[in-house]
Design a protein around this motif. Structure first.
Motif, short mmCIF file in Angstrom:
data_model
loop_
_atom_site.label_atom_id
_atom_site.label_comp_id
_atom_site.label_asym_id
_atom_site.label_seq_id
_atom_site.Cartn_x
_atom_site.Cartn_y
_atom_site.Cartn_z
N GLU A 34 0.78 -1.32 0.06
CA GLU A 34 0.04 -0.06 0.04
C GLU A 34 0.81 1.14 0.05
O GLU A 34 1.94 1.35 0.61
N ARG A 35 0.50 2.26 -0.66
CA ARG A 35 1.11 3.61 -0.73
C ARG A 35 0.31 4.57 0.46
O ARG A 35 -0.89 4.63 0.56
N VAL A 36 1.09 4.74 1.47
CA VAL A 36 0.62 5.05 2.83
C VAL A 36 1.21 6.47 3.37
O VAL A 36 2.38 6.99 2.99
N ALA A 37 0.22 7.25 3.89
CA ALA A 37 0.93 8.67 4.37
C ALA A 37 0.53 8.17 5.90
O ALA A 37 -0.76 7.96 6.25
N ILE A 38 1.48 8.80 6.83
CA ILE A 38 1.00 8.75 8.15
C ILE A 38 1.18 10.15 8.65
O ILE A 38 1.95 11.04 8.46
N VAL A 39 0.16 10.52 9.63
CA VAL A 39 0.15 12.31 9.74
C VAL A 39 -0.18 12.23 11.41
O VAL A 39 -0.55 11.46 11.92
N GLY A 40 0.18 13.26 11.80
CA GLY A 40 -0.04 13.72 13.16
C GLY A 40 0.37 15.22 13.37
O GLY A 40 0.79 15.69 12.43
N CYS A 41 0.66 15.20 14.59
CA CYS A 41 0.99 16.85 15.32
C CYS A 41 1.91 16.73 16.48
O CYS A 41 1.53 15.94 17.24
N GLY A 42 2.76 17.47 16.28
CA GLY A 42 3.71 17.35 17.44
C GLY A 42 4.32 16.31 17.43
O GLY A 42 5.02 15.61 16.73
N THR A 43 4.23 15.60 18.70
CA THR A 43 4.90 14.29 19.00
C THR A 43 4.34 13.40 17.92
O THR A 43 5.45 12.73 17.36
N SER A 44 3.00 13.51 17.75
CA SER A 44 2.68 12.35 16.94
C SER A 44 3.08 12.57 15.31
O SER A 44 3.36 11.47 14.55
N TYR A 45 3.64 13.69 15.05
CA TYR A 45 4.16 13.89 13.61
C TYR A 45 5.53 13.21 13.70
O TYR A 45 6.07 12.71 12.77
N PHE A 46 6.43 13.57 14.80
CA PHE A 46 7.77 12.94 14.86
C PHE A 46 7.48 11.43 15.02
O PHE A 46 8.41 10.67 14.14
N MET A 47 6.56 10.69 15.68
CA MET A 47 6.54 9.35 15.54
C MET A 47 6.20 8.81 14.31
O MET A 47 6.65 8.17 13.50
N ALA A 48 5.38 9.58 13.36
CA ALA A 48 4.96 9.45 12.10
C ALA A 48 6.24 9.37 11.24
O ALA A 48 6.24 8.43 10.16
N GLN A 49 7.01 10.38 11.31
CA GLN A 49 8.36 10.16 10.78
C GLN A 49 9.18 9.02 10.70
O GLN A 49 9.89 8.35 9.74
N ALA A 50 9.28 8.52 12.21
CA ALA A 50 10.10 7.46 12.39
C ALA A 50 9.18 6.10 11.77
O ALA A 50 10.09 5.21 11.17
N VAL A 51 8.09 5.92 11.87
CA VAL A 51 7.42 4.75 11.44
C VAL A 51 7.34 4.91 9.76
O VAL A 51 7.55 3.82 9.17
N ALA A 52 7.29 5.93 9.22
CA ALA A 52 7.50 6.08 7.78
C ALA A 52 8.76 5.42 7.27
O ALA A 52 8.76 4.77 6.42
N ALA A 53 9.80 6.04 7.92
CA ALA A 53 11.01 5.27 7.59
C ALA A 53 11.34 3.89 7.91
O ALA A 53 11.75 3.07 6.97
N LEU A 54 10.91 3.62 8.86
CA LEU A 54 10.92 2.08 9.12
C LEU A 54 10.22 1.16 8.22
O LEU A 54 10.73 0.20 7.65
N ARG A 55 8.84 1.54 7.75
CA ARG A 55 8.09 0.79 7.01
C ARG A 55 8.80 0.75 5.47
O ARG A 55 8.79 -0.20 4.95
#
Length: 293
Positions: A34-55
């Motif tokens: 799947e082509r995925v976007a992970i979104v969030g704000c503040g802390t959740s945005y930074f966690m999104a960055q980490a998970v996107a790179a992992l995936r």
């Protein structure tokens, strides 16, 4: 004891539970390809960055991370995954509303009594990791753990490292530092960003965060006695020696990077105590950002 101290200490147990529950959410979390976007704000945005790179690094499919307010509506995605502890953040709810009926959405949240429960198509509920403190700790890392387990990247070593991070003494000279820089590589760049945010949130510290290789392109000029540079993950060759040559304090992250983030959380609380601040109630901040019309 502050709420945040109590909550950050519970992370090993939260991670164990999240990893065990991950298989039950297989059908609502991003599928391979799947082509995925992970979104969030503040802390959740930074966690999104980490998970996107992992995936993406695990070969599971193209994965991007965005602050919810900056989502590129012109790009097609198979799924948008939203991270929101409170379930009430304005930017996240507005984005989910705009995507309704167009793009499949999943939200990971902690509170079942909030608008996100109907705003997203599918829900992952981590109510056992909810928090009373304004400052996020265990919800963020538990969400990452759930997604690492979903990707087959979670191990018992991660939990053991978290226990070590909670038990080991912090270097005493850290608390007295006047400036902190956190560095990462790959998926740990997001974790470095979050470590910096924790220090600003809880202790009003001067903090910065960079991809490790970028640190040499200017930011290293601020490093001197009284500053600390903390590496989350494996450091580029020669960087530790360069930082030490400035007179600054170099902290080598020898644990799993998510456990290193726990150490940084502890540091934020320790610096707050040193400065007689309340880490549960940072100035100008609330548990959720709800924008008035």
């Amino acid at each position: 004891m502050t709420y945040v101290e109590d909550e950050l200490k519970s992370q090993p147990e939260c991670w164990i539970r999240a990893a065990s529950e991950a298989p039950g959410y297989r059908d609502v979390l991003p599928a391979p390809g799947e082509r995925v976007a992970i979104v969030g704000c503040g802390t959740s945005y930074f966690m999104a960055q980490a998970v996107a790179a992992l995936r993406e690094g695990a070969g599971r499919g193209e994965t991007d991370a965005f602050a919810a307010s900056e989502f590129p509506h012109g790009r097609p995605y198979d799924r948008v995954l939203a991270l929101t502890r409170s379930g009430t953040t304005t930017e996240v709810l507005e984005l989910l509303g705009q995507l309704k009926g167009r793009t499949r959405t999943t939200a990971i949240t902690a509170d079942p009594h909030t608008p996100v429960m109907t705003a997203a198509d599918e829900i992952v509920l981590l109510d056992f990791a909810d928090e009373r403190s304004v400052v996020q700790t265990r919800f963020a890392t538990t969400a990452v753990t759930l997604l690492r387990a979903h990707l087959g990247l979670h191990t018992d070593t991660v939990v053991a490292d978290a226990r070590t991070a909670l038990a080991a003494e912090l270097p005493q000279q850290l608390v007295a530092c006047t400036q902190f820089t956190f560095l990462g590589r790959g998926w740990t760049v997001g974790l470095a960003n979050e470590a910096g945010l924790k220090m600003r949130d809880a202790s009003l510290s001067w903090t910065e965060a960079y991809p490790a290789m970028e640190y040499r392109h200017g930011p290293i000029s601020i490093t001197t006695q009284g500053t600390a540079t903390w590496m989350l993950g494996e450091a580029p060759e020669g960087l530790a020696q360069q930082v030490r040559a400035t007179g600054g304090l170099w902290i080598e992250g020898g644990l799993d990077p998510l456990a290193e983030l726990v150490r940084a959380q502890r540091l934020a609380v320790a610096v707050a105590a040193h400065r007689d601040l309340d880490p549960d109630r940072p100035r100008h901040l609330t548990r959720s950002v709800i924008l008035a019309p």
